[in-house]
Enzyme design. Structure first.
Site, PDB file in Angstrom:
ATOM      1  NE  ARG A  48      -2.908   1.116   3.445  1.00  0.00           N
ATOM      2  CZ  ARG A  48      -3.996   1.212   4.177  1.00  0.00           C
ATOM      3  NH1 ARG A  48      -5.134   1.525   3.612  1.00  0.00           N
ATOM      4  NH2 ARG A  48      -3.963   0.984   5.458  1.00  0.00           N
ATOM      5  NE  ARG A  66     -11.765 -13.886  12.631  1.00  0.00           N
ATOM      6  CZ  ARG A  66     -11.080 -14.848  12.042  1.00  0.00           C
ATOM      7  NH1 ARG A  66      -9.782 -14.949  12.196  1.00  0.00           N
ATOM      8  NH2 ARG A  66     -11.693 -15.753  11.285  1.00  0.00           N
ATOM      9  CB  SER A  72     -14.580 -18.503  17.758  1.00  0.00           C
ATOM     10  OG  SER A  72     -14.859 -18.504  16.459  1.00  0.00           O
ATOM     11  CE  LYS A  76     -14.186 -23.306  10.332  1.00  0.00           C
ATOM     12  NZ  LYS A  76     -13.723 -22.230   9.476  1.00  0.00           N
ATOM     13  CG  ASP A  95     -11.471 -19.774   9.889  1.00  0.00           C
ATOM     14  OD1 ASP A  95     -11.134 -20.669  10.703  1.00  0.00           O
ATOM     15  OD2 ASP A  95     -12.633 -19.358   9.783  1.00  0.00           O
ATOM     16  CD  GLU A 162     -10.719 -17.360   5.594  1.00  0.00           C
ATOM     17  OE1 GLU A 162     -11.237 -18.455   5.351  1.00  0.00           O
ATOM     18  OE2 GLU A 162     -11.299 -16.442   6.212  1.00  0.00           O
ATOM     19  CD  GLU A 177     -25.268 -12.711   5.232  1.00  0.00           C
ATOM     20  OE1 GLU A 177     -25.758 -13.829   5.121  1.00  0.00           O
ATOM     21  OE2 GLU A 177     -24.214 -12.493   5.869  1.00  0.00           O
TER      22      GLU A 177
HETATM   23  P1  0O2 Z   1     -15.535 -14.472  10.917  1.00  0.00           P
HETATM   24  O1  0O2 Z   1     -15.797 -13.937  12.265  1.00  0.00           O
HETATM   25  O2  0O2 Z   1     -15.681 -13.445   9.809  1.00  0.00           O
HETATM   26  O3  0O2 Z   1     -14.259 -15.223  10.811  1.00  0.00           O
HETATM   27  P2  0O2 Z   1     -16.988 -21.939   7.764  1.00  0.00           P
HETATM   28  O4  0O2 Z   1     -15.785 -21.151   8.239  1.00  0.00           O
HETATM   29  O5  0O2 Z   1     -17.230 -23.177   8.523  1.00  0.00           O
HETATM   30  O6  0O2 Z   1     -18.209 -21.063   7.636  1.00  0.00           O
HETATM   31  P3  0O2 Z   1     -15.400 -22.488   5.429  1.00  0.00           P
HETATM   32  O7  0O2 Z   1     -15.683 -23.274   4.180  1.00  0.00           O
HETATM   33  O8  0O2 Z   1     -14.243 -22.885   6.283  1.00  0.00           O
HETATM   34  O9  0O2 Z   1     -16.722 -22.441   6.282  1.00  0.00           O
HETATM   35  O10 0O2 Z   1     -15.161 -21.008   5.062  1.00  0.00           O
HETATM   36  P4  0O2 Z   1     -15.833 -20.061   3.989  1.00  0.00           P
HETATM   37  O11 0O2 Z   1     -17.317 -20.225   3.918  1.00  0.00           O
HETATM   38  O12 0O2 Z   1     -15.079 -20.151   2.721  1.00  0.00           O
HETATM   39  O13 0O2 Z   1     -15.522 -18.667   4.685  1.00  0.00           O
HETATM   40  C1  0O2 Z   1     -15.880 -18.421   5.991  1.00  0.00           C
HETATM   41  C2  0O2 Z   1     -15.709 -16.956   6.278  1.00  0.00           C
HETATM   42  O14 0O2 Z   1     -16.075 -16.191   5.127  1.00  0.00           O
HETATM   43  C3  0O2 Z   1     -16.658 -16.517   7.373  1.00  0.00           C
HETATM   44  O15 0O2 Z   1     -15.964 -16.599   8.575  1.00  0.00           O
HETATM   45  C4  0O2 Z   1     -17.001 -15.082   6.991  1.00  0.00           C
HETATM   46  O16 0O2 Z   1     -15.964 -14.196   7.370  1.00  0.00           O
HETATM   47  C5  0O2 Z   1     -17.001 -15.175   5.479  1.00  0.00           C
HETATM   48  N1  0O2 Z   1     -18.295 -15.603   4.916  1.00  0.00           N
HETATM   49  C6  0O2 Z   1     -18.538 -16.744   4.235  1.00  0.00           C
HETATM   50  N2  0O2 Z   1     -19.818 -16.802   3.845  1.00  0.00           N
HETATM   51  C7  0O2 Z   1     -20.412 -15.691   4.281  1.00  0.00           C
HETATM   52  C8  0O2 Z   1     -21.747 -15.161   4.177  1.00  0.00           C
HETATM   53  O17 0O2 Z   1     -22.647 -15.761   3.610  1.00  0.00           O
HETATM   54  N3  0O2 Z   1     -21.969 -13.943   4.772  1.00  0.00           N
HETATM   55  C9  0O2 Z   1     -20.997 -13.258   5.413  1.00  0.00           C
HETATM   56  N4  0O2 Z   1     -21.326 -12.079   5.955  1.00  0.00           N
HETATM   57  N5  0O2 Z   1     -19.736 -13.729   5.552  1.00  0.00           N
HETATM   58  C10 0O2 Z   1     -19.439 -14.918   4.989  1.00  0.00           C
HETATM   59  P5  0O2 Z   1     -16.710 -16.851   9.966  1.00  0.00           P
HETATM   60  O18 0O2 Z   1     -15.887 -17.806  10.733  1.00  0.00           O
HETATM   61  O19 0O2 Z   1     -18.155 -17.198   9.719  1.00  0.00           O
HETATM   62  O20 0O2 Z   1     -16.706 -15.486  10.666  1.00  0.00           O
END
Ligand code: 0O2
Length: 221
Positions: A48, A66, A72, A76, A95, A162, A177
């Site tokens: 940047r 974060r 959490s 998970k 993540d 991540e 959302e």
């Molecule tokens: P935070 O607090 O943001 O970290 P999973 O992590 O189990 O849901 P996966 O496949 O490991 O599933 O990960 P995915 O779906 O590729 O990405 C998960 C993260 O992407 C989420 O982290 C959110 O930050 C974001 N994300 C994914 N789908 C959505 C959605 O539909 N809406 C919103 N607002 N964010 C989304 P966390 O852990 O849910 O939360």
């Protein structure tokens, strides 16, 4: 130096020793994630500043970081059937360290991902392109799980981080959302669900319109 909190004297030595070991291993693991996350954020800050100093088009609007809370991580792990052992958490919960980068334009997202992942000591583990392939609810972002080396006193460790790349419009949609889902505790009525998905399409059109305006003013493809 801070001393660890004392444990109750009536516990058997072996239990105390094991507990202290788990606590230290977990602390070391979380430190590794924090340092990995900070390294990635620093690499992005360098890009940047370079763009800013050289008066190039700065692709980065905002960077946030974060580390997932222990609660959490455990929630998970339980949801995904992952053993509550440090090697299993390391392997399957990718993540724990998160960086979010907000860009002005969709093209900037891809430009920035290429600049970051081209760095010699960064390894890309997984790319999930929810911009090219949005989730059914309309969620768009580009997720990259990468590994970056962190040098601790015990030696180097490869830390997965991540990185979520998105535009301002995608970020506005995702954070709003998230709030709506929280309010309904995951049980969103179908008509509202449809409106959320429609709003994602509006955000995507906004990204396209802004990109076209940018090209009209500054040129480019
Ligand atoms: P935070 O607090 O943001 O970290 P999973 O992590 O189990 O849901 P996966 O496949 O490991 O599933 O990960 P995915 O779906 O590729 O990405 C998960 C993260 O992407 C989420 O982290 C959110 O930050 C974001 N994300 C994914 N789908 C959505 C959605 O539909 N809406 C919103 N607002 N964010 C989304 P966390 O852990 O849910 O939360």
């Amino acid at each position: 130096m801070t001393q660890p909190a004392a444990l109750p004297a009536e516990l058997p030595d072996e239990a105390i020793r094991r507990f202290a070991q788990i606590r230290d291993d977990f602390t070391r693991m979380m430190l590794g994630y924090r340092f990995g996350m900070e390294q990635v954020a620093m690499r992005l800050e360098i890009l940047r500043e370079e763009f800013a100093e050289l008066h190039l088009d700065n692709p980065i609007e905002h960077i946030s970081t974060r580390v997932k809370s222990p609660e959490s991580i455990l929630e998970k792990a339980a949801r995904q059937g992952v053993e509550l052992e440090i090697p299993d958490l390391r392997e399957h919960i990718t993540d724990i360290a998160g960086v979010r980068v907000i860009c002005s334009f969709v093209a900037d997202v891809y430009r920035l991902v290429d600049s970051l992942t081209a760095q010699a000591d960064i390894t890309v583990r997984v790319v999930k392109d929810y911009i090219a392939n949005p989730k059914p609810n309309g969620y768009r972002s580009l997720h990259v799980i990468l590994e970056i080396p962190v040098f601790l006193s015990s030696g180097p460790v490869q830390v997965p981080v991540e990185v979520q790349f998105r535009t301002v419009a995608m970020d506005f949609w995702a954070s709003t959302e998230h709030k709506i889902f929280y309010k309904y505790e995951g049980d969103v009525p179908p008509d509202l669900r449809q409106r959320i998905t429609d709003a994602a399409a509006t955000a995507a059109r906004m990204d396209e319109e802004m990109a076209q305006l940018h090209r009209a003013v500054h040129g480019g493809d």
